[in-house]
Design a protein around this motif. Structure first.
Motif, mmCIF file in Angstrom:
data_model
loop_
_atom_site.group_PDB
_atom_site.id
_atom_site.type_symbol
_atom_site.label_atom_id
_atom_site.label_comp_id
_atom_site.label_asym_id
_atom_site.label_seq_id
_atom_site.Cartn_x
_atom_site.Cartn_y
_atom_site.Cartn_z
ATOM 1 N N ASP A 78 -6.134 1.186 -8.819
ATOM 2 C CA ASP A 78 -6.660 2.331 -9.558
ATOM 3 C C ASP A 78 -6.328 3.602 -8.782
ATOM 4 O OD1 ASP A 78 -7.978 3.923 -11.348
ATOM 5 O OD2 ASP A 78 -9.995 3.364 -10.717
ATOM 6 N N GLU A 79 -5.410 4.407 -9.329
ATOM 7 C CA GLU A 79 -4.965 5.651 -8.694
ATOM 8 C C GLU A 79 -4.599 5.425 -7.218
ATOM 9 O OE1 GLU A 79 -4.411 8.215 -10.390
ATOM 10 O OE2 GLU A 79 -5.697 8.189 -12.146
ATOM 11 N N PRO A 80 -3.607 4.586 -6.934
ATOM 12 C CA PRO A 80 -3.305 4.209 -5.546
ATOM 13 C C PRO A 80 -2.824 5.342 -4.659
ATOM 14 C CG PRO A 80 -1.573 3.466 -7.025
ATOM 15 C CD PRO A 80 -2.699 3.941 -7.894
ATOM 16 N N THR A 81 -2.262 6.410 -5.238
ATOM 17 C CA THR A 81 -1.740 7.504 -4.413
ATOM 18 C C THR A 81 -2.557 8.780 -4.565
ATOM 19 O OG1 THR A 81 -0.193 8.205 -6.158
ATOM 20 C CG2 THR A 81 0.606 6.587 -4.566
ATOM 21 N N ASN A 82 -3.656 8.718 -5.286
ATOM 22 C CA ASN A 82 -4.454 9.911 -5.548
ATOM 23 C C ASN A 82 -5.035 10.484 -4.258
ATOM 24 O OD1 ASN A 82 -5.556 11.826 -7.290
ATOM 25 N ND2 ASN A 82 -7.504 10.740 -7.420
ATOM 26 N N GLY A 83 -4.793 11.770 -4.008
ATOM 27 C CA GLY A 83 -5.346 12.439 -2.843
ATOM 28 C C GLY A 83 -4.610 12.204 -1.537
ATOM 29 N N LEU A 84 -3.488 11.471 -1.590
ATOM 30 C CA LEU A 84 -2.748 11.182 -0.365
ATOM 31 C C LEU A 84 -1.660 12.228 -0.118
ATOM 32 C CD1 LEU A 84 -2.225 7.318 -0.673
ATOM 33 C CD2 LEU A 84 -4.068 8.547 0.484
ATOM 34 N N ASP A 85 -1.320 12.428 1.149
ATOM 35 C CA ASP A 85 -0.195 13.298 1.466
ATOM 36 C C ASP A 85 1.098 12.590 1.057
ATOM 37 O OD1 ASP A 85 1.181 11.989 3.996
ATOM 38 O OD2 ASP A 85 -0.969 11.864 4.339
ATOM 39 N N VAL A 86 2.188 13.352 0.980
ATOM 40 C CA VAL A 86 3.432 12.812 0.429
ATOM 41 C C VAL A 86 3.967 11.632 1.242
ATOM 42 C CG1 VAL A 86 4.121 14.924 -0.744
ATOM 43 C CG2 VAL A 86 4.754 14.597 1.652
ATOM 44 N N LEU A 87 3.780 11.656 2.555
ATOM 45 C CA LEU A 87 4.296 10.573 3.395
ATOM 46 C C LEU A 87 3.523 9.271 3.165
ATOM 47 C CD1 LEU A 87 4.935 12.469 6.764
ATOM 48 C CD2 LEU A 87 6.613 11.794 5.020
ATOM 49 N N THR A 88 2.198 9.381 3.141
ATOM 50 C CA THR A 88 1.383 8.195 2.914
ATOM 51 C C THR A 88 1.585 7.659 1.503
ATOM 52 O OG1 THR A 88 -0.282 9.065 4.448
ATOM 53 C CG2 THR A 88 -0.953 7.243 3.020
ATOM 54 N N ALA A 89 1.709 8.581 0.531
ATOM 55 C CA ALA A 89 1.938 8.167 -0.855
ATOM 56 C C ALA A 89 3.238 7.385 -0.972
ATOM 57 C CB ALA A 89 1.973 9.394 -1.766
ATOM 58 N N LYS A 90 4.268 7.801 -0.229
ATOM 59 C CA LYS A 90 5.553 7.091 -0.262
ATOM 60 C C LYS A 90 5.422 5.696 0.332
ATOM 61 C CE LYS A 90 10.470 7.447 0.784
ATOM 62 N NZ LYS A 90 10.589 5.998 0.999
ATOM 63 N N VAL A 91 4.669 5.575 1.409
ATOM 64 C CA VAL A 91 4.453 4.272 2.038
ATOM 65 C C VAL A 91 3.791 3.313 1.036
ATOM 66 C CG1 VAL A 91 3.152 3.020 3.805
ATOM 67 C CG2 VAL A 91 4.331 5.138 4.401
ATOM 68 N N VAL A 92 2.783 3.815 0.328
ATOM 69 C CA VAL A 92 2.068 2.985 -0.647
ATOM 70 C C VAL A 92 2.985 2.624 -1.811
ATOM 71 C CG1 VAL A 92 0.159 2.934 -2.297
ATOM 72 C CG2 VAL A 92 -0.193 3.897 -0.017
ATOM 73 N N THR A 93 3.732 3.616 -2.312
ATOM 74 C CA THR A 93 4.641 3.372 -3.439
ATOM 75 C C THR A 93 5.722 2.363 -3.076
ATOM 76 O OG1 THR A 93 4.283 5.618 -4.276
ATOM 77 C CG2 THR A 93 6.226 4.449 -5.078
ATOM 78 N N ASP A 94 6.297 2.508 -1.902
ATOM 79 C CA ASP A 94 7.325 1.564 -1.453
ATOM 80 C C ASP A 94 6.760 0.153 -1.350
ATOM 81 O OD1 ASP A 94 9.144 3.615 -1.339
ATOM 82 O OD2 ASP A 94 9.096 3.828 0.838
ATOM 83 N N PHE A 95 5.507 0.051 -0.922
ATOM 84 C CA PHE A 95 4.895 -1.270 -0.792
ATOM 85 C C PHE A 95 4.660 -1.905 -2.161
ATOM 86 C CE2 PHE A 95 1.167 -4.106 0.022
ATOM 87 C CZ PHE A 95 1.830 -4.996 0.858
ATOM 88 N N LEU A 96 4.313 -1.091 -3.150
ATOM 89 C CA LEU A 96 4.139 -1.625 -4.504
ATOM 90 C C LEU A 96 5.452 -2.221 -5.010
ATOM 91 C CD1 LEU A 96 1.952 1.116 -6.253
ATOM 92 C CD2 LEU A 96 1.222 -0.983 -5.133
ATOM 93 N N LEU A 97 6.560 -1.542 -4.735
ATOM 94 C CA LEU A 97 7.871 -2.055 -5.131
ATOM 95 C C LEU A 97 8.205 -3.328 -4.364
ATOM 96 C CD1 LEU A 97 9.852 1.299 -5.367
ATOM 97 C CD2 LEU A 97 9.141 -0.171 -7.263
ATOM 98 N N GLU A 98 7.783 -3.400 -3.119
ATOM 99 C CA GLU A 98 8.000 -4.595 -2.302
ATOM 100 C C GLU A 98 7.220 -5.783 -2.867
ATOM 101 O OE1 GLU A 98 7.096 -5.880 2.310
ATOM 102 O OE2 GLU A 98 7.660 -3.805 1.903
#
Length: 260
Positions: free
Chosen positions: A174-194
């Protein structure tokens, strides 16, 4: 493709307090948060729930995760019903939500071990998984730091890690990148793709168009608790961007043209 998750005609109504009635300027004593919502998700698929705040996305996810009971309908999670077998459902999924507040007194190490034991993960497997996930998210050097002293981004990473200690095949964010800085959001997004590459089924709820476009195979547009459109991302964005398509759908739903 194997069908892993089937949402069937979900409906949920909440009572509205007197304070909420004043805020919402309504005399209605109840609100239908989710109204007859249905969709299916398949093995190895990332399915996005897209909609504005208050559309019913979080309520839907909470029913899917067996945290609240639907007033009507059901969800089958790899064959298990959230209505009839909620404990089975909880064992099969990972659920990350902004509502998950980690106890600030505890450390990432303690929390990982606690949730691993809660899910019945063997100690040797838990230790191996902890090492991999902590290294993957840069948590290792903060393993003994109390959660209250961690940054917002690191707290989100720890929340994500403890939600998947049992290596579930179905993961709900639920809103996995909400409120995160761009670097942390990228880490989370990349992990979702993984996770997708590992064959996991992922449900992502968000109002961020770029996140949907980057990771999702199919998307369901939710407005006022109803699934208005559900299709592949490719078909939805054949002629327009996802953002443009969404506002077209929203305007049509509201019965008026949308002008930028």
């Amino acid at each position: 493709m194997k069908e892993l998750l089937k949402v069937q005609n979900l409906k949920k109504t909440f009572k509205i307090s007197a304070k909420q009635q004043k805020i919402q300027r309504t005399k209605e004593r109840t609100k239908v948060a989710v109204d007859g919502l249905s969709f299916t998700a398949y093995e190895g698929e990332v399915f996005g729930l897209l909609g504005p705040n208050g559309a019913g996305k979080t309520t839907t996810l909470r029913m899917m995760s067996a945290l609240i009971k639907p007033d009507q309908g059901d969800v089958l999670v790899d064959g298990s019903s959230v209505v009839k077998n909620p404990n089975e459902v909880r064992s099969k999924i990972g659920f990350l939500t902004s509502e998950l507040k980690l106890e600030e007194f505890f450390t990432p190490n303690y929390l990982f071990d606690f949730f691993s034991e809660l899910h019945g993960v063997e100690k040797s497997e838990a230790a191996s998984r902890k090492q991999w996930l902590f290294e993957r998210f840069g948590i290792t050097k903060f393993a003994e730091v109390k959660v209250g002293n961690l940054s917002t981004g690191m707290k989100q990473k720890v929340s994500l890690v403890v939600s998947i200690v049992h290596d579930p095949d179905i993961i709900i964010f639920d809103e996995p990148t909400n409120g995160l800085d761009v670097l942390t959001a990228k880490v989370v997004t990349d992990f979702l793709l993984e996770l997708k590459q590992q064959g996991k089924t992922i449900i992502v709820s968000t109002h961020i168009f770029s996140l949907i476009e980057k990771i999702c195979d199919r998307v369901g547009v939710v407005i006022d608790g109803t699934m208005v459109v559900c299709d592949t991302l490719e078909k939805l964005t054949m002629e327009k961007s996802l953002e443009e398509k969404f506002f077209d759908i929203y305007a049509e739903r509201a019965g008026e043209s949308y002008e930028k």
